[in-house]
Design a protein around this motif. Structure first.
Motif, PDB file in Angstrom:
ATOM      1  N   ASP A  96     -14.710  -6.473 -10.840  1.00  0.00           N
ATOM      2  CA  ASP A  96     -15.952  -6.256 -10.104  1.00  0.00           C
ATOM      3  C   ASP A  96     -16.968  -7.353 -10.426  1.00  0.00           C
ATOM      4  O   ASP A  96     -17.617  -7.895  -9.528  1.00  0.00           O
ATOM      5  CB  ASP A  96     -16.522  -4.878 -10.446  1.00  0.00           C
ATOM      6  CG  ASP A  96     -17.805  -4.582  -9.673  1.00  0.00           C
ATOM      7  OD1 ASP A  96     -17.717  -4.487  -8.434  1.00  0.00           O
ATOM      8  OD2 ASP A  96     -18.869  -4.468 -10.297  1.00  0.00           O
ATOM      9  N   PHE A  97     -17.085  -7.702 -11.702  1.00  0.00           N
ATOM     10  CA  PHE A  97     -17.992  -8.781 -12.102  1.00  0.00           C
ATOM     11  C   PHE A  97     -17.517 -10.120 -11.540  1.00  0.00           C
ATOM     12  O   PHE A  97     -18.299 -10.896 -10.991  1.00  0.00           O
ATOM     13  CB  PHE A  97     -18.079  -8.844 -13.631  1.00  0.00           C
ATOM     14  CG  PHE A  97     -18.973  -9.956 -14.139  1.00  0.00           C
ATOM     15  CD1 PHE A  97     -20.345  -9.773 -14.239  1.00  0.00           C
ATOM     16  CD2 PHE A  97     -18.433 -11.175 -14.530  1.00  0.00           C
ATOM     17  CE1 PHE A  97     -21.165 -10.791 -14.714  1.00  0.00           C
ATOM     18  CE2 PHE A  97     -19.241 -12.204 -15.003  1.00  0.00           C
ATOM     19  CZ  PHE A  97     -20.620 -12.001 -15.090  1.00  0.00           C
ATOM     20  N   ALA A  98     -16.227 -10.386 -11.681  1.00  0.00           N
ATOM     21  CA  ALA A  98     -15.672 -11.670 -11.246  1.00  0.00           C
ATOM     22  C   ALA A  98     -15.783 -11.867  -9.739  1.00  0.00           C
ATOM     23  O   ALA A  98     -16.027 -12.972  -9.258  1.00  0.00           O
ATOM     24  CB  ALA A  98     -14.208 -11.782 -11.690  1.00  0.00           C
ATOM     25  N   GLN A  99     -15.587 -10.795  -8.994  1.00  0.00           N
ATOM     26  CA  GLN A  99     -15.517 -10.913  -7.542  1.00  0.00           C
ATOM     27  C   GLN A  99     -16.812 -10.567  -6.824  1.00  0.00           C
ATOM     28  O   GLN A  99     -16.867 -10.592  -5.600  1.00  0.00           O
ATOM     29  CB  GLN A  99     -14.378 -10.034  -7.027  1.00  0.00           C
ATOM     30  CG  GLN A  99     -13.018 -10.494  -7.534  1.00  0.00           C
ATOM     31  CD  GLN A  99     -11.889  -9.560  -7.145  1.00  0.00           C
ATOM     32  OE1 GLN A  99     -12.066  -8.343  -7.035  1.00  0.00           O
ATOM     33  NE2 GLN A  99     -10.716 -10.125  -6.934  1.00  0.00           N
ATOM     34  N   SER A 100     -17.867 -10.276  -7.582  1.00  0.00           N
ATOM     35  CA  SER A 100     -19.161  -9.988  -6.949  1.00  0.00           C
ATOM     36  C   SER A 100     -19.720 -11.259  -6.322  1.00  0.00           C
ATOM     37  O   SER A 100     -19.473 -12.372  -6.799  1.00  0.00           O
ATOM     38  CB  SER A 100     -20.152  -9.419  -7.972  1.00  0.00           C
ATOM     39  OG  SER A 100     -20.378 -10.351  -9.011  1.00  0.00           O
ATOM     40  N   ALA A 101     -20.466 -11.097  -5.258  1.00  0.00           N
ATOM     41  CA  ALA A 101     -21.019 -12.253  -4.532  1.00  0.00           C
ATOM     42  C   ALA A 101     -21.961 -13.038  -5.444  1.00  0.00           C
ATOM     43  O   ALA A 101     -22.739 -12.447  -6.196  1.00  0.00           O
ATOM     44  CB  ALA A 101     -21.760 -11.783  -3.293  1.00  0.00           C
ATOM     45  N   PRO A 102     -21.890 -14.377  -5.385  1.00  0.00           N
ATOM     46  CA  PRO A 102     -22.784 -15.190  -6.213  1.00  0.00           C
ATOM     47  C   PRO A 102     -24.247 -14.988  -5.835  1.00  0.00           C
ATOM     48  O   PRO A 102     -24.563 -14.793  -4.654  1.00  0.00           O
ATOM     49  CB  PRO A 102     -22.341 -16.620  -5.955  1.00  0.00           C
ATOM     50  CG  PRO A 102     -21.362 -16.587  -4.845  1.00  0.00           C
ATOM     51  CD  PRO A 102     -20.983 -15.159  -4.578  1.00  0.00           C
ATOM     52  N   ASN A 103     -25.098 -15.030  -6.842  1.00  0.00           N
ATOM     53  CA  ASN A 103     -26.556 -14.898  -6.590  1.00  0.00           C
ATOM     54  C   ASN A 103     -27.134 -16.192  -6.024  1.00  0.00           C
ATOM     55  O   ASN A 103     -26.695 -17.248  -6.364  1.00  0.00           O
ATOM     56  CB  ASN A 103     -27.285 -14.550  -7.903  1.00  0.00           C
ATOM     57  CG  ASN A 103     -26.860 -13.186  -8.423  1.00  0.00           C
ATOM     58  OD1 ASN A 103     -26.455 -12.323  -7.647  1.00  0.00           O
ATOM     59  ND2 ASN A 103     -26.909 -13.019  -9.725  1.00  0.00           N
TER      60      ASN A 103
END
Length: 198
Positions: free
Chosen positions: A191-198
């Motif tokens: 979930d952390f790795a694949q979350s959309a970049p800020n």
């Protein structure tokens, strides 16, 4: 997109690497841009050069460095921290080595690889190569996710907690250095790795 870096004497055949590869394959993510898990050279300098080459290749089509997450276990976590600082990408650190030069100075000499029993030689100059890649503090804590087990029998989880104090953390009561319960934490890692970049 994920670059996974294994630990000292380990390989892409490690339990955590295989579990992650299977999870990504189930999502249809099998291409080199999606997933890389190289066999790292014993030399830290060569390991970092290879990792940087692979990371840059993955980032060629990315719109932001944060599309890449380097996941590092133990010594791989030390490498992942250095790469994240160089590239501006994200990093997940699994029981990372914090003071790798200090800790591995005791490992100079001949060893066997964990998954193949192949011989390996850890040379004195490799300690200097580790020292050269030391990151005293991370610059953007929001790019990091630490997973540290209080039952780690190899490295001190308190050093990990303190070094990455301002970063997202999952401190696991008990467990062990290899995170034998990694399947439980894998969804949070992805979930952390694949979350959309800020």
């Amino acid at each position: 997109m994920i670059l996974y870096l294994h630990g000292f004497r380990s390989s892409p055949q490690s339990f955590k690497a295989r579990l992650m590869a299977e999870a990504l394959a189930a999502q249809g993510l099998t291409g080199e841009r999606d997933w890389q898990c190289p066999q790292l050279p014993v030399s830290p300098r060569e390991a970092l050069e290879l990792s940087m080459t692979l990371a840059r290749r993955q980032l060629e089509t990315a719109s932001s460095p944060r599309e890449l997450t380097v996941i590092g276990s133990s010594l791989g976590g030390y490498y992942a921290t250095w790469l994240a600082e160089q590239l501006g990408c994200k990093a997940v650190l699994l029981n990372p080595a914090v003071e790798a030069a200090r800790d591995l100075a005791t490992q100079v000499g001949s060893h066997r690889m964990y998954h193949s029993d192949a011989p390996m030689e850890f040379r004195p100059e490799y300690v200097d190569e580790l020292r050269a890649a030391y990151v005293p503090a991370v610059t953007q804590p929001d790019r990091y996710f630490l997973i540290a087990a209080t039952g780690d029998e190899v490295l001190d989880w308190r050093e990990m907690r303190d070094r990455f104090a301002r970063c997202r953390q999952r401190i696991i009561p008990g467990s062990d250095h290899g995170l034998s319960d990694f399947a439980q934490w894998l969804p949070e890692v992805l979930d952390f790795a694949q979350s959309a970049p800020n």
